[in-house]
Design an enzyme around this catalytic site. Structure first.
Site, PDB file in Angstrom:
ATOM      1  N   GLY A 126     -32.440  27.955  38.429  1.00  0.00           N
ATOM      2  CA  GLY A 126     -30.901  27.818  37.895  1.00  0.00           C
ATOM      3  C   GLY A 126     -30.046  28.413  37.356  1.00  0.00           C
ATOM      4  O   GLY A 126     -30.690  30.034  36.764  1.00  0.00           O
ATOM      5  N   ASP A 154     -20.866  14.945  34.110  1.00  0.00           N
ATOM      6  CA  ASP A 154     -21.176  16.695  35.213  1.00  0.00           C
ATOM      7  C   ASP A 154     -21.457  15.889  36.676  1.00  0.00           C
ATOM      8  O   ASP A 154     -22.263  16.455  37.017  1.00  0.00           O
ATOM      9  CB  ASP A 154     -21.760  17.364  34.528  1.00  0.00           C
ATOM     10  CG  ASP A 154     -21.795  18.625  35.685  1.00  0.00           C
ATOM     11  OD1 ASP A 154     -20.922  18.664  36.292  1.00  0.00           O
ATOM     12  OD2 ASP A 154     -22.665  19.367  35.565  1.00  0.00           O
ATOM     13  N   ASP A 163     -30.744  16.267  34.883  1.00  0.00           N
ATOM     14  CA  ASP A 163     -29.272  17.392  34.038  1.00  0.00           C
ATOM     15  C   ASP A 163     -28.322  16.691  32.928  1.00  0.00           C
ATOM     16  O   ASP A 163     -27.029  16.358  33.235  1.00  0.00           O
ATOM     17  CB  ASP A 163     -28.400  17.868  35.155  1.00  0.00           C
ATOM     18  CG  ASP A 163     -27.885  19.154  34.950  1.00  0.00           C
ATOM     19  OD1 ASP A 163     -28.426  20.025  33.780  1.00  0.00           O
ATOM     20  OD2 ASP A 163     -26.796  19.511  34.917  1.00  0.00           O
TER      21      ASP A 163
END
Length: 356
Positions: free
Chosen positions: A139, A287, A304
């Site tokens: 990532g 997010d 996340d």
């Protein structure tokens, strides 16, 4: 013990090793050792997790999870001297196989370990060995590896996701600005290094990201939110529950699934319960999208989470909360969920968070 594989999104072919080499431990786990120890720089009291969402309120997803995985690099390694070169024994048969490492469980303080009661699958024995099986996903900010922790000679073993925030030379923190607004380090030397983005400052930023995510995971897990169980943090490495099957195949992202593959209504209800628990606690993911939600055997898991937002303290708290719901709601609407249900969930969460 299991055999490690090359970088791949699937580990369904994991099989037993044959006659592993013995001797001095490999340096492979020390390749990304950060320039500081988590406990020395941040201390166990690091627990501020609010108000650091995207400063510009931009809508994006973190593509660090793709095809099964999460998104960490920079394992701070172990101290060879703590065991000594003789730890493997003069005959070279008492230490882990080359490329493996002793369990890092005893390297984390009590505040750097997951909340109790711990799931039965968590391996805490000091005789355990960590074996890296391969890369799950890369990532922008971190990489995720598949790790097996097991006690040699027993059937006591478990798979974990090792999330490693990247070293200073290979990291792209696309959420730095909003994050740092909410996290000024108490030591001015470290704060200046972070502001100037020196190599040490970038390592400090990585440490704060890792600490923020681990703290958030602990808080959310304890509140009942559907997140991976956080096992421990060591430096800039977070070990957490591996969401996938026993063969090492990671669960897919919600964005990868078709309507006929899942129960859309049930997943929406699961999502609503987790977001409600977050809102009652005064937070929003910050997010959220179909790219950072996993689905395994009908179970929805949110990942996340280092940027969770304090919706009460943050002046744009309600907009973060609403954006989360509408972002992920778009996936559900495209698969048959009535659009009005998205607005209804926004209003319900606004009430739960006591935002009026």
């Amino acid at each position: 013990m299991r055999e490690r594989f090359s970088d791949t999104d699937s580990f369904s072919r994991i099989r037993a090793k044959g006659a592993p080499r013995r001797g001095r431990r490999s340096e492979r786990f020390d390749d990304h050792e950060p320039e500081f120890a988590y406990s020395e720089v941040f201390g166990p009291e690091f627990s501020d997790i609010g108000g650091h969402g995207n400063a510009d309120g931009s809508d994006h997803h973190d593509d660090s999870y793709d095809g099964g995985g999460y998104d960490h690099d920079g394992y701070d390694g172990y101290d060879d001297d703590a065991y000594g070169d003789d730890a493997a024994g003069a005959s070279g048969t008492d230490g882990p196989a080359e490329g493996d490492r002793w369990s890092t469980w005893d390297q984390s303080t009590p505040t750097e370990k997951g909340p109790e009661p711990r799931p039965a699958w968590v391996v805490t024995e000091l005789a355990a060995v960590d074996t890296e099986l391969g890369l799950v996903k890369t990532g922008k900010e971190a990489d995720v590896f598949l790790l097996e922790r097991g006690v040699p000679g027993t059937d006591r073993r478990t798979l974990m996701a090792a999330k490693r925030y990247r070293d200073a030379q290979h990291r792209m923190f696309h959420r730095d600005s909003g994050y740092l607004e909410g996290r000024q380090h108490k030591e001015s030397r470290i704060a200046r290094a972070m502001a100037k983005r020196t190599a040490f400052g970038k390592e400090a930023i990585a440490g704060q990201w890792a600490a923020a995510e681990f703290t958030a995971l602990c808080r959310l897990w304890s509140a009942g939110v559907a997140v991976p169980y956080p096992v421990q943090i060591t430096g800039t490495e977070i070990l957490m529950e591996f969401v996938g099957d026993e063969s090492g195949t990671a669960a897919p992202r919600l964005a990868q699934l078709r309507a006929e593959e899942v129960d859309v209504e049930d997943l929406w209800e699961q999502l609503g319960r987790s977001l409600s628990l977050l809102a009652v606690d005064g937070y929003a993911h910050g997010d959220l999208s179909a790219y950072n939600i996993l689905v395994h055997d009908g179970r929805l898991v949110i990942i996340d989470v280092p940027q969770i937002v304090d919706v009460v303290a943050n002046p744009r708290g309600r907009s973060f909360l609403e954006r989360d719901v509408r972002n992920v709601g778009a996936w559900f609407v495209s698969r048959g969920l009535p659009e009005r249900r998205v607005g209804e969930l926004v209003e319900a969460l606004t009430f739960d968070a006591r935002l009026g």
